[in-house]
Write an enzyme that holds these catalytic residues in place. Structure first.
Site, PDB file in Angstrom:
ATOM      1  N   PHE A 156     -11.907  -3.520  10.183  1.00 12.23           N
ATOM      2  CA  PHE A 156     -12.417  -3.073   9.223  1.00 12.23           C
ATOM      3  C   PHE A 156     -11.985  -3.927   8.101  1.00 12.23           C
ATOM      4  O   PHE A 156     -11.426  -4.169   7.008  1.00 12.23           O
ATOM      5  CB  PHE A 156     -12.895  -1.780   8.943  1.00 12.23           C
ATOM      6  CG  PHE A 156     -12.100  -0.752   8.881  1.00 12.23           C
ATOM      7  CD1 PHE A 156     -11.386  -0.566   7.674  1.00 12.23           C
ATOM      8  CD2 PHE A 156     -11.084  -0.238   9.692  1.00 12.23           C
ATOM      9  CE1 PHE A 156     -10.653  -0.100   7.429  1.00 12.23           C
ATOM     10  CE2 PHE A 156     -10.297   0.306   9.890  1.00 12.23           C
ATOM     11  CZ  PHE A 156     -10.252   0.570   8.748  1.00 12.23           C
ATOM     12  N   TYR A 169       0.215  -1.009  -0.209  1.00  8.27           N
ATOM     13  CA  TYR A 169       0.272  -0.359   0.408  1.00  8.27           C
ATOM     14  C   TYR A 169       1.124   1.565  -0.156  1.00  8.27           C
ATOM     15  O   TYR A 169       0.717   2.555  -0.006  1.00  8.27           O
ATOM     16  CB  TYR A 169      -0.854  -0.417   0.605  1.00  8.27           C
ATOM     17  CG  TYR A 169      -2.042  -1.275   1.256  1.00  8.27           C
ATOM     18  CD1 TYR A 169      -2.726  -0.619   0.078  1.00  8.27           C
ATOM     19  CD2 TYR A 169      -2.308  -2.485   1.345  1.00  8.27           C
ATOM     20  CE1 TYR A 169      -3.937  -1.770   0.250  1.00  8.27           C
ATOM     21  CE2 TYR A 169      -2.941  -3.458   1.033  1.00  8.27           C
ATOM     22  CZ  TYR A 169      -4.182  -3.131   0.560  1.00  8.27           C
ATOM     23  OH  TYR A 169      -5.527  -3.946   0.177  1.00  8.27           O
TER      24      TYR A 169
END
Length: 413
Positions: free
Chosen positions: A413, A127
């Site tokens: 999440f 990322y």
């Protein structure tokens, strides 16, 4: 919308959720997932922010975002895209599928006016190229409670502790959590429905441990703290050898927090307390008699990206007065690139585009890493990630960007 590989990228439809979710499970190792977990994930999924990549009639990629609000230094709660559910089929690697999904998610966050994006990285190497910096860390520990004792503060005996069914006190525990959100950067103001995630308790994922248990601390009949945990009985040659696994602990005051830690250390027949995903400045570290026997370990946790540099830097406050011009590099989201003048102090801030000479040069990845105050610009500069163009600017900005409380992203999440 097509991708570089010719696959089609489109918004997830509710009737496509099951194959979409099955693809995600397979991409993350294919372990058995419970019907309870599937139902919860479906209820929380924001379909208008979820993407599916298709190669013909084959689903080859998934991604999405949650509409979160994250606390930043100073206590403001800022709209944040919680990037999630990212996977690409092993048959479709290096074809631009991931890049296309991340591009779409960032465009969507910008359109919605979210200054920040955040994620948990299954593979940290992925990322950085999309502008995410490791902004929060978490603490893992495995404590020998037979040999480690606690020195608790005055007031620890004041709260009353009692067992409670986790579902019966869920609203009161959520109220404790909500009261703590403004106190620590990185915490998420939970949207309706997310409280159910704390009660997720599929039997096939307990690994022989008990069902989820809860103990609450009370003062004058009001719940001031809670601990959710599991116990697993064990026996060795020397006798009992049980383990307590802490899932979550929160408290409004030091006495309530210490009372809960003392309880966890003293459960009958248990000799080990395991915890994961705790703040790196968690209070128990300063109550224990021997930190070495707690085997603390720190690891990366939440990754942050600035979607709107001006809005993000304006939203937080700064420990000391700062007036600095950043030269920001951002190849993936070019609208954030360029020079930005930040002026701020403990009361507020302003950040606008400028033509003035730059004081510091860095990429948006480093800005994301430092944004919540857990990583210093000085450390990033020592690694060659930040360049000082005006003498003194680096120390000035590094101190100002700090946080008196360690940032913490409390749940996945």
């Amino acid at each position: 919308m097509g991708t570089e590989s010719g696959t089609e990228l489109r918004t997830l439809r509710p009737e496509e959720f099951d194959p979409w979710w099955d693809h995600l499970v397979r991409a993350f190792g294919g372990g058995a997932a419970s019907a309870e977990e599937r139902e919860l994930d479906k209820s929380l999924t924001e379909f208008d922010r979820s993407l599916a990549a298709w190669d013909g009639d084959a689903l080859v990629g998934t991604s999405g975002a949650f509409s979160f609000r994250m606390t930043v230094p100073g206590g403001a709660v800022v709209p944040t895209a919680g990037v999630t559910m990212v996977s690409v089929a092993a048959t479709h690697r290096r074809r631009g599928v991931l890049t296309s999904m991340m591009r779409r998610l960032m465009d969507d966050a910008r359109e919605k006016g979210e200054p920040l994006a955040a994620l948990f990285a299954s593979e940290p190497a992925i990322y950085g190229r999309f502008g995410y910096g490791a902004a929060t860390s978490q603490l893992i520990a495995e404590i020998d409670t037979g040999r480690v004792t606690l020195a608790v503060p005055e007031g620890t005996d004041e709260p009353r502790l009692r067992y409670a069914a986790p579902a019966d006190v869920l609203a009161e525990c959520e109220a404790v959590y909500a009261a703590l959100v403004p106190r620590r950067p990185g915490m998420l103001a939970r949207q309706p429905g997310w409280e159910r995630a704390a009660l997720l308790d599929p039997e096939n994922e307990r690994e022989g441990a008990s069902a989820l248990q809860c103990v609450v601390a009370e003062r004058d009949g009001e719940i001031t703290g809670y601990a959710r945990f599991r116990t697993k009985m064990g026996w060795g040659r020397g006798g009992h050898d049980g383990t307590v696994t802490l899932e979550d602990l929160a408290a409004l005051d030091p006495g309530s927090e210490a009372a809960l830690w003392r309880f966890l250390f003293g459960i009958d027949l248990m000799t080990t307390l395991k915890m994961r995903a705790r703040p790196v400045d968690d209070a128990w570290q300063y109550l224990v008699s021997d930190i070495r026997r707690c085997l603390p370990q720190q690891r990366d946790a939440g990754y942050v990206r600035l979607v709107d540099v001006g809005a993000a830097l304006t939203a937080r406050t700064y420990l000391t007065p700062v007036d600095v011009v950043f030269e920001v590099e951002d190849a993936f989201c070019p609208w954030t690139a360029g020079r930005w003048r930040l002026t701020g102090d403990p009361k507020g801030a302003s950040c606008e585009r400028t033509a003035d000479a730059a004081d510091l040069a860095l990429s948006v990845r480093e800005l994301g890493a430092a944004y919540l105050g857990g990583v210093t610009l000085l450390s990033l500069a020592a690694a060659g990630r930040v360049r000082e163009l005006r003498p003194g600017a680096l120390a000035e900005a590094s101190v100002a960007f700090g946080s008196p409380v360690a940032p913490w992203l409390p749940h996945g999440f």
